[in-house]
Motif scaffolding. Sequence first.
Motif, PDB file in Angstrom:
ATOM      1  N   PHE A  85      12.233 -11.180  -4.403  1.00  0.00           N
ATOM      2  CA  PHE A  85      12.905  -9.968  -3.406  1.00  0.00           C
ATOM      3  C   PHE A  85      13.057 -10.517  -2.121  1.00  0.00           C
ATOM      4  N   TYR A  86      14.203 -10.680  -1.637  1.00  0.00           N
ATOM      5  CA  TYR A  86      14.204 -11.109  -0.039  1.00  0.00           C
ATOM      6  C   TYR A  86      14.936 -10.068   0.860  1.00  0.00           C
ATOM      7  N   GLN A 143      12.808  -0.139  -4.086  1.00  0.00           N
ATOM      8  CA  GLN A 143      11.740  -0.955  -3.916  1.00  0.00           C
ATOM      9  C   GLN A 143      10.637   0.038  -4.157  1.00  0.00           C
ATOM     10  N   LEU A 144       9.904  -0.276  -5.229  1.00  0.00           N
ATOM     11  CA  LEU A 144       8.746   0.593  -5.825  1.00  0.00           C
ATOM     12  C   LEU A 144       7.351   0.829  -4.781  1.00  0.00           C
ATOM     13  N   ALA A 145       7.361  -0.177  -4.091  1.00  0.00           N
ATOM     14  CA  ALA A 145       6.406  -0.167  -2.967  1.00  0.00           C
ATOM     15  C   ALA A 145       6.627   0.640  -1.924  1.00  0.00           C
ATOM     16  N   GLU A 146       7.916   1.240  -1.726  1.00  0.00           N
ATOM     17  CA  GLU A 146       8.120   2.176  -0.503  1.00  0.00           C
ATOM     18  C   GLU A 146       8.835   3.111  -1.073  1.00  0.00           C
ATOM     19  N   MET A 147       8.782   3.624  -2.541  1.00  0.00           N
ATOM     20  CA  MET A 147       9.739   4.448  -3.154  1.00  0.00           C
ATOM     21  C   MET A 147       9.852   5.794  -2.436  1.00  0.00           C
ATOM     22  N   ASN A 148      11.079   6.407  -2.032  1.00  0.00           N
ATOM     23  CA  ASN A 148      10.904   7.645  -1.523  1.00  0.00           C
ATOM     24  C   ASN A 148      11.794   8.713  -2.319  1.00  0.00           C
ATOM     25  N   PRO A 186       7.936  -7.020  -0.929  1.00  0.00           N
ATOM     26  CA  PRO A 186       7.296  -6.490  -1.778  1.00  0.00           C
ATOM     27  C   PRO A 186       8.214  -5.533  -2.922  1.00  0.00           C
ATOM     28  N   TRP A 187       8.120  -5.852  -4.390  1.00  0.00           N
ATOM     29  CA  TRP A 187       8.772  -5.175  -5.256  1.00  0.00           C
ATOM     30  C   TRP A 187       8.691  -3.598  -5.006  1.00  0.00           C
TER      31      TRP A 187
END
Length: 226
Positions: free
Chosen positions: A217-218, A138-143, A225-226
């Motif tokens: 995305f589910y 997930q780019l929105a939460e990318m670590n 979010p993506w």
Amino acid sequence: MNERTVALVSGANRGIGREIARQLAEEDGFLVLAGSRDLAKVEETGSIVALELDVASEASVDAARARVESELGRLDVLVNNAGVYGGYESVGEYELGAAHEVIETNLFGTWRLTRACLPLLRRSDHGRIVNVSSGAGQLAEMNGGAAAYRVSKAGVNALTRILANDESSHGILANSICPGWVRTEMGGASAPRSVEEGADTAVWLATLDDDGPSGGFYRNRERIPW
Ligand code: NAP
């Protein structure tokens, strides 16, 4: 032409994939092809049939597609579940040969099997594609860390969006899911979720009505979010 709803799940011999196959087989009128690299690992029932399938091999995917086409003539549901985690290394530390292997299975494996199955899915009146992705992509939460796995799943998500657009004129609905952190060989024993919980959203998206969503995305049956 087969009267049953024909579903194919990759990596269905254990973990989340096996549970997705089991739950789909409980749906009314479903025939589930349980894709596995090793046929002996699939427990066949009246509604679950083993299909030899290595998503990293062109020859294997070709043979699987040919078998579905000759025996069933059509595919209604494709669940791209097969995946590997690979290492925890960062971008700088990852050995590129090893990264290639992870991306080969997770991203190109999904692409390869989808590409092979699209002509069969287009013959369905209700084609569904479910790509088993991960919050790690997930780019929105990318670590940081697990670089190859993260890149592969971000790629899978991109594939989902492109597919949803490309195939909308054929009535095919394509979505990504994150199963959450699930107790499997990949997730480990301390993961909080059961395979039943992990499989639920994939099964829901695989059995959507024609007016259901596409290109999303589910997780937990909710859009994330993506
Ligand atoms: P798992 O228990 O390790 O199972 C992985 C499955 O994929 C196995 O059936 C394995 O088959 C198959 N597979 C691997 N490479 C393959 C290939 N080249 N061709 C065909 N099958 C192949 O993992 P899981 O936890 O059930 O994961 C299923 C999916 O959920 C994966 O896409 C994973 O990334 C995703 N996911 C899992 C979690 C989690 O917490 N568990 C979280 C987020 C996303 P073999 O037995 O032959 O190796």
